[in-house]
Design a protein around this motif. Sequence first.
Motif, PDB file in Angstrom:
ATOM      1  N   SER A 270       0.843  -1.196   0.000  1.00  0.00           N
ATOM      2  CA  SER A 270       0.000   0.000   0.000  1.00  0.00           C
ATOM      3  C   SER A 270       0.876   1.242   0.000  1.00  0.00           C
ATOM      4  O   SER A 270       2.074   1.183   0.292  1.00  0.00           O
ATOM      5  CB  SER A 270      -0.923   0.017   1.223  1.00  0.00           C
ATOM      6  OG  SER A 270      -0.169   0.153   2.412  1.00  0.00           O
ATOM      7  N   CYS A 271       0.260   2.370  -0.339  1.00  0.00           N
ATOM      8  CA  CYS A 271       0.957   3.650  -0.328  1.00  0.00           C
ATOM      9  C   CYS A 271       0.101   4.654   0.438  1.00  0.00           C
ATOM     10  O   CYS A 271      -1.076   4.859   0.114  1.00  0.00           O
ATOM     11  CB  CYS A 271       1.204   4.139  -1.749  1.00  0.00           C
ATOM     12  SG  CYS A 271       2.125   5.694  -1.824  1.00  0.00           S
ATOM     13  N   LYS A 272       0.681   5.265   1.453  1.00  0.00           N
ATOM     14  CA  LYS A 272      -0.002   6.275   2.254  1.00  0.00           C
ATOM     15  C   LYS A 272       0.487   7.653   1.815  1.00  0.00           C
ATOM     16  O   LYS A 272       1.687   7.849   1.615  1.00  0.00           O
ATOM     17  CB  LYS A 272       0.276   6.064   3.743  1.00  0.00           C
ATOM     18  CG  LYS A 272      -0.197   4.707   4.278  1.00  0.00           C
ATOM     19  CD  LYS A 272       0.163   4.542   5.746  1.00  0.00           C
ATOM     20  CE  LYS A 272      -0.266   3.173   6.268  1.00  0.00           C
ATOM     21  NZ  LYS A 272      -1.735   3.036   6.331  1.00  0.00           N
ATOM     22  N   ILE A 273      -0.434   8.592   1.665  1.00  0.00           N
ATOM     23  CA  ILE A 273      -0.088   9.930   1.197  1.00  0.00           C
ATOM     24  C   ILE A 273      -0.424  10.939   2.291  1.00  0.00           C
ATOM     25  O   ILE A 273      -1.504  10.884   2.897  1.00  0.00           O
ATOM     26  CB  ILE A 273      -0.841  10.280  -0.099  1.00  0.00           C
ATOM     27  CG1 ILE A 273      -0.587   9.207  -1.166  1.00  0.00           C
ATOM     28  CG2 ILE A 273      -0.399  11.643  -0.616  1.00  0.00           C
ATOM     29  CD1 ILE A 273      -1.366   9.419  -2.440  1.00  0.00           C
ATOM     30  N   TYR A 274       0.522  11.869   2.533  1.00  0.00           N
ATOM     31  CA  TYR A 274       0.373  12.858   3.596  1.00  0.00           C
ATOM     32  C   TYR A 274       0.567  14.262   3.032  1.00  0.00           C
ATOM     33  O   TYR A 274       1.348  14.475   2.090  1.00  0.00           O
ATOM     34  CB  TYR A 274       1.399  12.619   4.710  1.00  0.00           C
ATOM     35  CG  TYR A 274       1.285  11.265   5.358  1.00  0.00           C
ATOM     36  CD1 TYR A 274       0.517  11.081   6.503  1.00  0.00           C
ATOM     37  CD2 TYR A 274       1.937  10.160   4.810  1.00  0.00           C
ATOM     38  CE1 TYR A 274       0.406   9.831   7.093  1.00  0.00           C
ATOM     39  CE2 TYR A 274       1.835   8.907   5.393  1.00  0.00           C
ATOM     40  CZ  TYR A 274       1.063   8.749   6.529  1.00  0.00           C
ATOM     41  OH  TYR A 274       0.949   7.515   7.106  1.00  0.00           O
ATOM     42  N   ASP A 275      -0.134  15.204   3.637  1.00  0.00           N
ATOM     43  CA  ASP A 275       0.015  16.625   3.311  1.00  0.00           C
ATOM     44  C   ASP A 275       1.099  17.209   4.218  1.00  0.00           C
ATOM     45  O   ASP A 275       1.007  17.128   5.445  1.00  0.00           O
ATOM     46  CB  ASP A 275      -1.313  17.341   3.539  1.00  0.00           C
ATOM     47  CG  ASP A 275      -1.243  18.829   3.187  1.00  0.00           C
ATOM     48  OD1 ASP A 275      -0.132  19.325   2.897  1.00  0.00           O
ATOM     49  OD2 ASP A 275      -2.291  19.493   3.216  1.00  0.00           O
ATOM     50  N   ILE A 276       2.162  17.781   3.601  1.00  0.00           N
ATOM     51  CA  ILE A 276       3.236  18.402   4.384  1.00  0.00           C
ATOM     52  C   ILE A 276       3.421  19.854   3.950  1.00  0.00           C
ATOM     53  O   ILE A 276       4.520  20.410   4.032  1.00  0.00           O
ATOM     54  CB  ILE A 276       4.560  17.620   4.228  1.00  0.00           C
ATOM     55  CG1 ILE A 276       4.923  17.443   2.749  1.00  0.00           C
ATOM     56  CG2 ILE A 276       4.486  16.269   4.934  1.00  0.00           C
ATOM     57  CD1 ILE A 276       6.302  16.836   2.524  1.00  0.00           C
ATOM     58  N   SER A 277       2.313  20.475   3.479  1.00  0.00           N
ATOM     59  CA  SER A 277       2.396  21.865   3.012  1.00  0.00           C
ATOM     60  C   SER A 277       2.748  22.817   4.145  1.00  0.00           C
ATOM     61  O   SER A 277       3.345  23.870   3.923  1.00  0.00           O
ATOM     62  CB  SER A 277       1.073  22.283   2.355  1.00  0.00           C
ATOM     63  OG  SER A 277      -0.012  22.115   3.259  1.00  0.00           O
ATOM     64  N   VAL A 278       2.374  22.449   5.372  1.00  0.00           N
ATOM     65  CA  VAL A 278       2.770  23.222   6.550  1.00  0.00           C
ATOM     66  C   VAL A 278       3.951  22.502   7.183  1.00  0.00           C
ATOM     67  O   VAL A 278       3.855  21.318   7.522  1.00  0.00           O
ATOM     68  CB  VAL A 278       1.610  23.348   7.559  1.00  0.00           C
ATOM     69  CG1 VAL A 278       2.055  24.146   8.779  1.00  0.00           C
ATOM     70  CG2 VAL A 278       0.405  24.001   6.893  1.00  0.00           C
ATOM     71  N   ASN A 279       5.069  23.205   7.346  1.00  0.00           N
ATOM     72  CA  ASN A 279       6.311  22.551   7.745  1.00  0.00           C
ATOM     73  C   ASN A 279       6.201  21.748   9.032  1.00  0.00           C
ATOM     74  O   ASN A 279       6.824  20.698   9.172  1.00  0.00           O
ATOM     75  CB  ASN A 279       7.429  23.588   7.902  1.00  0.00           C
ATOM     76  CG  ASN A 279       7.961  24.056   6.561  1.00  0.00           C
ATOM     77  OD1 ASN A 279       7.694  23.436   5.534  1.00  0.00           O
ATOM     78  ND2 ASN A 279       8.700  25.154   6.560  1.00  0.00           N
ATOM     79  N   ASP A 280       5.418  22.240   9.987  1.00  0.00           N
ATOM     80  CA  ASP A 280       5.381  21.564  11.279  1.00  0.00           C
ATOM     81  C   ASP A 280       4.187  20.616  11.408  1.00  0.00           C
ATOM     82  O   ASP A 280       3.806  20.240  12.516  1.00  0.00           O
ATOM     83  CB  ASP A 280       5.382  22.579  12.421  1.00  0.00           C
ATOM     84  CG  ASP A 280       4.203  23.531  12.348  1.00  0.00           C
ATOM     85  OD1 ASP A 280       3.433  23.454  11.367  1.00  0.00           O
ATOM     86  OD2 ASP A 280       4.059  24.356  13.273  1.00  0.00           O
ATOM     87  N   GLU A 281       3.606  20.218  10.262  1.00  0.00           N
ATOM     88  CA  GLU A 281       2.471  19.307  10.312  1.00  0.00           C
ATOM     89  C   GLU A 281       2.645  18.178   9.297  1.00  0.00           C
ATOM     90  O   GLU A 281       3.210  18.375   8.218  1.00  0.00           O
ATOM     91  CB  GLU A 281       1.159  20.048  10.017  1.00  0.00           C
ATOM     92  CG  GLU A 281       0.780  21.078  11.062  1.00  0.00           C
ATOM     93  CD  GLU A 281      -0.551  21.747  10.740  1.00  0.00           C
ATOM     94  OE1 GLU A 281      -1.254  21.238   9.834  1.00  0.00           O
ATOM     95  OE2 GLU A 281      -0.874  22.758  11.383  1.00  0.00           O
TER      96      GLU A 281
END
Length: 723
Positions: free
Chosen positions: A224-235
Amino acid sequence: MKGFILTLITIFSCVLLSQEYNFISQYEGSNPTGIRYEDYVYFNSGGNIHILDFSDPDNISLIDDFHIGHQMAYSMHIKDELLFIGISRGCLIYSLENPDNPQLLNHISAQNNTVRMIFTVDSLLINIDVGIARIYNIENPNEPEYLSYITFEYDEQAFCLNNRILYGSVQVGYSGPQYILGYDLTDAENPEIIADYLFGWYYDPHPDYMVTRENNLFVAVNDSCKIYDISVNDEINHITTFELPEYVDIIRIENDIMFVESDDSNLLLLDISDIENPEVLTTHEIGYDISDVFITSNFILVSGYSLGFSILNFSDVNDIHQIYSYDETDSFYAIKILDDLAYMSSHVDGLEIIDISNIEEHQTLGHYPAEMFETIELYDSYLYCFNDFDTLLTIFDVYDPQNPFPTGTIEMENYISDFCLVENYLYVMEFNSGMHIFDLTEPGTPYEIFFESISGSKLNVFENLLYLADQASEYPYEKYLKLYNIDNFSFELLSQVLLGEGTEYSVKDIFFEYDENPEIYLHLYRGVASLSNSSNQLILNDVLILPGITSKTFYDGYYIYAANSLGSGSINVINPDLEIGIETTIPAYANGFSKHHNTLFITQSSSGYSIYDIPYTDVLENEYDPSTDHFLIRNYPNPFNQSTSLTFSIPEECRQNSIELNIYNIKGQLINTLISEPSNFKERAITWFGDNFENEPVSTGIYLYTLEIDGKPKATRKMTLLR
């Protein structure tokens, strides 16, 4: 003359010199990685970096190569005009100012770890080895400055860089939670955790691979592949998870296409333009295990360990096709050299016979498809081959090197722990059973003539004496070397000596310094030991325990070469007093050793086989004539069965003198003269076929060879002929 020669033997002493084992060449090897820069493609086979002219993808040509030393390239990265090459124990920095002729700028050491991934951002270099990210300032690439390090999870693939945020996985404690952490490298000397995400617990699958695209983090976990939002540096915020048809090893992203390499040797292409609904575009079968994938424009560079390197065109995802391939790659294990022929066991071609008479250009004469062998022994014109913990011993006829073929096998019910060939007998030790003795009158089809129920593992035989390693059956499992009289197959225990307690004293090989009463050397699990035989009583002289596992040893008649997996990672050269005289620059991951004249051959899983120039470590000093330390003389193999190569060098001031190379028996009687001519050369090698002046074979025994200048003996050594 007899007394003079014997006196020479007693007054000569060996001096171990601290000299480099200079690299000569490398053949074949694995292809872990490749990369493109402008109109050039760089990929490796072992420690050779090959350069392709890629200016015309329809007409790709191999234009040059350069060697990066004894290490193998595991990763490559390019920033501006700099090529970074990750190797075992470090990272090399090359200038690409002239892309067709890279120049080495610096070598950054990484202690005992292998640099598997490389990132750069601004003036920072981040080298990823086993669970550690090491950070350097490369504003001046000629003098990189070490700044700091970060410790992550063991899996060296689970890292990625987005701007100045380094992401990696870590598990808290042995049974604690798993996190994805983001380290801010703005202050690279003091990296700071600014983002964390609870990924799971110790029993959950760990991240296998990470990659970023724009403001998204992709994490591969099994299938599987999990996708994350890292547009905010500390999140780090989870967006979605999608299933893949196969387990994932590598992920690459180019524009809106994700390239996924699976553990089934397939390359999947997915459209991720809609990140929450990725779509599989196509599956392309590579056909071998992929070690690295590099995407450039419409091309895929695929590296495949020991099975080659290829370039694919994917301008049409429905018609992915190969436009270039390089398959001169291989992994080698056992090796045996006699005269100018090298017998090797390889992963791709099986048993290979190679003409090595020209050190610059080797030629494969013949091969036979077979499994890889860890041990090869040569008897007459037959090879006896086997693997540790195997029940089968395979015999090949190699009389015609262009057409080797199997003549038979010997199979045991339990695995074979060791075997040796002495005179007309084959001794085979079967685990938990005993020793089988075979008659070698017909070497291609030996037949069993005797069996003795006896415990033991590794063995060797000298005359009528059997040296057999054994261990106690109960804790603490003391390790012994036992001596048996096997005259008329009597198997009378004469003596035994305790080597020690614990795994480090387990015997992996037994070899001799041949003499009327040989010195015995043992290859231990973590070192070497020396023993002697005094009136059939074994005496333990010394034990040298090394810091790591001694994976392979080789005795050339003068020195012991020990491949040590820890420490500096080099081959240790040990003299007969078990003193480390030279710590070579040769890598320690050796599968096999052999020697040809003054060169050392080393086979390796990843780097094919390499050749090193051996410095003269066995200088002879004559107290009556101090100048004799310039006359360097040796023979190999020693002992020998059919022939041995004698090599020597002449100092410049003696090169117009008359020389003779004479062979004497142990009684001091001259039996042959191999050379008698003016010495207008620096070095010379000649083969003795164990014959006398009448070309008649001489008997088994110890012989002396003497180099004489203008009738005056300058250097004498001894050798053993075993018929």
